[in-house]
Design a protein around this motif. Structure first.
Motif, PDB file in Angstrom:
ATOM      1  N   LEU A  22      -7.724  -2.705  -1.613  1.00  0.00           N
ATOM      2  CA  LEU A  22      -7.382  -1.335  -1.982  1.00  0.00           C
ATOM      3  C   LEU A  22      -8.641  -0.643  -2.493  1.00  0.00           C
ATOM      4  O   LEU A  22      -9.455  -1.244  -3.205  1.00  0.00           O
ATOM      5  CB  LEU A  22      -6.288  -1.327  -3.053  1.00  0.00           C
ATOM      6  CG  LEU A  22      -4.948  -1.944  -2.653  1.00  0.00           C
ATOM      7  CD1 LEU A  22      -3.983  -1.896  -3.840  1.00  0.00           C
ATOM      8  CD2 LEU A  22      -4.346  -1.222  -1.458  1.00  0.00           C
TER       9      LEU A  22
ATOM     10  N   VAL B  61      -6.455  -5.685   5.984  1.00  0.00           N
ATOM     11  CA  VAL B  61      -6.965  -4.820   4.925  1.00  0.00           C
ATOM     12  C   VAL B  61      -7.852  -5.660   4.007  1.00  0.00           C
ATOM     13  O   VAL B  61      -7.453  -6.725   3.523  1.00  0.00           O
ATOM     14  CB  VAL B  61      -5.804  -4.184   4.134  1.00  0.00           C
ATOM     15  CG1 VAL B  61      -6.332  -3.413   2.935  1.00  0.00           C
ATOM     16  CG2 VAL B  61      -4.992  -3.270   5.038  1.00  0.00           C
TER      17      VAL B  61
ATOM     18  N   VAL C 152      -7.612   2.704   1.346  1.00  0.00           N
ATOM     19  CA  VAL C 152      -7.844   1.284   1.574  1.00  0.00           C
ATOM     20  C   VAL C 152      -9.179   1.111   2.280  1.00  0.00           C
ATOM     21  O   VAL C 152      -9.655   2.007   2.991  1.00  0.00           O
ATOM     22  CB  VAL C 152      -6.716   0.642   2.413  1.00  0.00           C
ATOM     23  CG1 VAL C 152      -5.410   0.597   1.651  1.00  0.00           C
ATOM     24  CG2 VAL C 152      -6.538   1.385   3.730  1.00  0.00           C
TER      25      VAL C 152
ATOM     26  N   VAL D 116       0.860  -1.185   0.000  1.00  0.00           N
ATOM     27  CA  VAL D 116       0.000   0.000   0.000  1.00  0.00           C
ATOM     28  C   VAL D 116       0.896   1.234   0.000  1.00  0.00           C
ATOM     29  O   VAL D 116       1.693   1.426   0.922  1.00  0.00           O
ATOM     30  CB  VAL D 116      -0.935   0.007   1.223  1.00  0.00           C
ATOM     31  CG1 VAL D 116      -1.877   1.214   1.160  1.00  0.00           C
ATOM     32  CG2 VAL D 116      -1.719  -1.289   1.312  1.00  0.00           C
TER      33      VAL D 116
END
Length: 355
Positions: free
Chosen positions: A66, A63, A31, A25
């Motif tokens: 994205l 996460v 995100v 990232v």
């Protein structure tokens, strides 16, 4: 060590750690992550890095993905709807005549909840307001009361230094600040000069406090006797930053002279006490242990008999009414038994009364 990324959801807000789950990232990228409030879209303020385990709050969330263009548009749409909800809530507050000030409104990313932040002097009964807002927005409503420092952090502004508020720029948490810090730093104790826009003590008083505490431990305070190259004297003024002292010599009527703290000796400092002598093998320095007191006073008075015999004796007396029993109230210590009315008086008493 664990690989994490730092994510912030609001400008000037707190930074949280998330597991990138193998994704790279970039800094400034958006995100979508899973939080306690559900899915949220945030900004990465620090790319992949290894954080020590002591700084990570378990369990570490991962996460989800994205952020796509659709996610970014959805987040921007939520910001627009927050402004509309702010105006509606203010009107409802006036209708219900509540003593509260609305500060901010926040939509969750999935629109499952709306959070209203407000300030008030005391507790506010906003149950009717929540029902009214729920009928308008058709979703879950949550009202949170915050303090004046949190209000300044959310709204932002300019401080007396001419810079934007530290709390709205980079401070994640509010550190405790006391008036003692202003005293140790030699600042004016005027509340107007050492208070921020929020009305509380300025957060920047905490920045240099550790340095002032260290310099204060090295610098003699005013009134401290010191030894200088010109003789004994007393410190009349001290500058913690420069380390310069003004010393009034004892044998001189001249004005105080200026010395550096490294060139004077503090006479108030006491030498460290010498280490206590170690006990030798023979135990010459050992003190005699005090004699152990008897656990029962009765056993000591009865020549070392066990206390159980005395208790048994008391119990027997209670059953038979012999002296020492509690049932025989006439025999209790300090209880005076009334003599019979026809009992003859003692000779001594008869002489006193003239019988």
């Amino acid at each position: 060590m664990a690989e994490v990324i730092s994510v912030r959801f609001k400008e000037g807000g707190r930074v949280y750690y998330f597991d990138p789950a193998g994704k790279q990232v970039p800094r400034g990228g958006r995100v979508v992550v899973e939080t306690a409030r559900g899915a949220e879209c945030g900004e990465c303020v620090r790319e992949n890095w290894d954080a020590p385990e002591s700084q990570i709050v378990q369990p570490l969330k991962k996460v989800v993905r994205l952020a796509t263009d659709a996610d970014i548009r959805r987040a921007e749409e939520n910001r627009r709807r927050e402004k509309e909800a702010f105006g509606i809530c203010e009107k409802k507050i006036l209708e219900h005549k509540l003593e509260m000030k609305l500060v901010d409104v926040e939509y969750t990313f999935d629109n499952s909840k709306i959070l209203f932040y407000f300030t008030a002097d005391g507790r506010v009964d906003f149950r009717s307001l929540v029902k009214d807002l729920a009928s308008v927005f058709r979703t879950r409503i949550e009202l949170r009361q915050i303090g004046v420092r949190d209000e300044a952090k959310m709204l932002g502004g300019m401080g007396i230094c001419g810079q934007p508020f530290c709390c709205s720029r980079f401070l994640d948490d509010f550190q405790p600040v006391s008036i003692k810090m202003a005293k140790e730093q030699g600042l004016s104790l005027n509340p107007v000069k050492i208070s921020g826009t929020c009305g509380r003590l300025m957060c920047c008083l905490k920045y240099e406090q550790d340095a002032y505490e260290y310099l204060s431990s090295l610098t003699p305070r005013p009134g401290t006797p010191v030894m200088t190259e010109d003789g004994r004297g007393v410190v009349t003024d001290a500058n913690l930053i420069t380390g310069k002292l003004k010393v009034q010599l004892n044998d001189s009527d001249a004005p105080p002279r200026e010395y550096h703290r490294d060139n004077v000796k503090n006479l108030r400092e006491r030498p460290r006490p010498a280490a206590a002598p170690k006990e030798d093998a023979a135990g010459e320095n050992e003190q005699a242990a005090p004699a152990e007191k008897p656990r029962s006073g009765k056993a000591g008075r009865s020549g070392g008999k066990p206390a159980g015999d005395d208790k048994r004796r008391q119990n027997d007396g209670r059953r038979t009414g012999r002296p020492g029993s509690r049932k025989g109230g006439d025999n209790r210590p300090g209880f005076r038994k009334n003599p019979p009315q026809n009992a003859p008086k003692s000779p001594e008493k008869a002489e006193k009364t003239g019988d």
